[in-house]
Scaffold this active site. Structure first.
Site, PDB file in Angstrom:
ATOM      1  N   LYS A 174      40.679 -38.531 115.121  1.00  0.00           N
ATOM      2  CA  LYS A 174      41.655 -37.442 115.214  1.00  0.00           C
ATOM      3  C   LYS A 174      41.101 -36.318 116.099  1.00  0.00           C
ATOM      4  O   LYS A 174      41.813 -35.763 116.937  1.00  0.00           O
ATOM      5  CB  LYS A 174      42.013 -36.928 113.808  1.00  0.00           C
ATOM      6  CG  LYS A 174      42.830 -37.947 113.016  1.00  0.00           C
ATOM      7  CD  LYS A 174      42.953 -37.652 111.524  1.00  0.00           C
ATOM      8  CE  LYS A 174      43.647 -38.820 110.815  1.00  0.00           C
ATOM      9  NZ  LYS A 174      43.726 -38.676 109.368  1.00  0.00           N
TER      10      LYS A 174
ATOM     11  N   GLN B 125      41.753 -34.778 104.745  1.00  0.00           N
ATOM     12  CA  GLN B 125      41.663 -36.227 104.729  1.00  0.00           C
ATOM     13  C   GLN B 125      41.626 -36.754 103.289  1.00  0.00           C
ATOM     14  O   GLN B 125      40.892 -36.233 102.446  1.00  0.00           O
ATOM     15  CB  GLN B 125      40.397 -36.654 105.510  1.00  0.00           C
ATOM     16  CG  GLN B 125      40.262 -38.143 105.725  1.00  0.00           C
ATOM     17  CD  GLN B 125      41.324 -38.739 106.644  1.00  0.00           C
ATOM     18  OE1 GLN B 125      41.889 -38.066 107.492  1.00  0.00           O
ATOM     19  NE2 GLN B 125      41.602 -40.013 106.477  1.00  0.00           N
TER      20      GLN B 125
ATOM     21  N   ASP C 191      50.734 -33.786 108.100  1.00  0.00           N
ATOM     22  CA  ASP C 191      50.767 -35.109 107.447  1.00  0.00           C
ATOM     23  C   ASP C 191      52.128 -35.371 106.799  1.00  0.00           C
ATOM     24  O   ASP C 191      52.451 -36.514 106.482  1.00  0.00           O
ATOM     25  CB  ASP C 191      49.733 -35.144 106.302  1.00  0.00           C
ATOM     26  CG  ASP C 191      48.420 -35.798 106.692  1.00  0.00           C
ATOM     27  OD1 ASP C 191      48.444 -36.725 107.515  1.00  0.00           O
ATOM     28  OD2 ASP C 191      47.385 -35.375 106.146  1.00  0.00           O
TER      29      ASP C 191
HETATM   30  N1  GUN Z   1      43.913 -41.176 104.508  1.00  0.00           N
HETATM   31  C1  GUN Z   1      44.447 -42.332 104.953  1.00  0.00           C
HETATM   32  N2  GUN Z   1      45.511 -42.092 105.749  1.00  0.00           N
HETATM   33  C2  GUN Z   1      45.655 -40.762 105.807  1.00  0.00           C
HETATM   34  C3  GUN Z   1      46.570 -39.899 106.493  1.00  0.00           C
HETATM   35  O1  GUN Z   1      47.496 -40.328 107.180  1.00  0.00           O
HETATM   36  N3  GUN Z   1      46.358 -38.565 106.296  1.00  0.00           N
HETATM   37  C4  GUN Z   1      45.378 -38.072 105.515  1.00  0.00           C
HETATM   38  N4  GUN Z   1      45.276 -36.767 105.375  1.00  0.00           N
HETATM   39  N5  GUN Z   1      44.515 -38.840 104.870  1.00  0.00           N
HETATM   40  C5  GUN Z   1      44.651 -40.170 105.027  1.00  0.00           C
END
Ligand code: GUN
Length: 284
Positions: free
Chosen positions: A52, A96, A119
């Site tokens: 990211k 996350q 998200d």
């Molecule tokens: N953990 C696995 N996929 C995601 C996601 O799309 N966003 C976040 N914040 N954590 C994750």
């Protein structure tokens, strides 16, 4: 033999158009900014967070990464979210998941202001998805929709089967397909005769988190098969929820793992951050 859907290429095209958009925003004095918060040292999460950050850098966006230790107290995490919420350089905040067990996920996700929730996990944004009044589309399901779109196969009136009912993927996925007038079925661990249901699918989305769970006999010939899984097989090799090799001769279109849904998820996160920056600029 199925056509392999190239997620990297579809994501690349999206990133290219985002890059142009970011350049014109920057020329107007707005640099989209994303804060990514990682609590603890989960190896998979570290890799995702790294990707990211890299994507932000490549697009010329501002990014901040916060690595908090595993034992971080709730108060400390909430204080950081509070600080980022007020920071005008930050348009998107992503914590996350999964979080260490002593931290309550619901409390954390609700602390992120809905307009910075790139998200789309905050209950307000989840509710908006339900009624089709989106601020942000949830990244993984939105990426899947782009991949389906890239095949040229229309969703309207088609049998769509989603395997998995998580809040992150399965449930919002079903909603997005429904908004495109698919006939949607959601399957899960208690579903009886799973293969019978999945074999009806013109569009099959696998999001169960179990290596090679969907086998060739569960796929309708010619179906669009989208694999959201990210697992390790018995040899430790990265693989999806679909048994790719056996499915290949039967499916019409299929995504590989890696190189399918993964790059799309990140591209959609960038798209949401740009949208958040544009919305913030309108408030000025
Ligand atoms: N953990 C696995 N996929 C995601 C996601 O799309 N966003 C976040 N914040 N954590 C994750």
């Amino acid at each position: 033999m199925a056509t392999i859907i190239d997620g990297k290429a579809v994501a690349g095209a999206l990133r290219k158009s985002l890059k142009a958009e970011i350049e014109s925003l920057k020329a107007a004095g707005i640099t989209p900014g994303l804060a990514v918060v990682l609590v603890g040292g989960d190896p998979a999460s570290k890799v995702y967070v790294g990707s990211k950050e890299k994507a932000c850098a490549e697009l010329g966006m501002h990014s901040e990464r916060y690595n908090l230790k595993e034992e971080t107290a709730m108060g400390e995490l909430l204080a950081l979210i509070g600080k980022l919420s007020k920071d005008d350089k930050i348009h998107g905040i992503l914590v996350q998941l999964p979080l260490p067990r002593h931290l309550d996920e619901k409390t954390v996700l609700e602390a992120i202001p809905a307009h910075k929730d790139v998200d789309a996990f905050h209950p307000e944004n989840v509710g908006r998805i339900m009624i089709g009044d989106y601020r942000f589309l949830p990244c993984t399901p939105a990426g899947v929709m782009e991949l389906i779109l890239s095949t040229g196969v229309s969703i309207e009136g088609r049998e769509c089967v989603v395997v998995g009912r998580s809040n992150i993927v399965g449930k919002p996925m079903a909603m997005l397909l429904l908004h495109k007038s698919g006939t949607v079925t959601v399957c899960h661990s208690k579903t009886k005769n799973l293969g019978e249901v999945t074999r009806r699918a013109d569009i099959l989305v696998a999001a169960v988190g179990r290596a090679k769970f969907i086998t060739a006999d569960m796929i309708k010939p010619g179906a669009v098969v989208i694999d959201v899984g990210m697992n390790r097989d018995e040899n430790g090799k990265l693989c999806g929820d679909v048994d790719f090799e056996s499915a290949l001769p039967f499916a019409g279109y299929i995504t590989p793992v890696p190189g399918g849904v993964g790059p799309m998820t990140i591209a959609m996160l960038m798209k949401n951050t740009v949208a958040a920056a544009k919305a913030a600029a309108k408030q000025l």
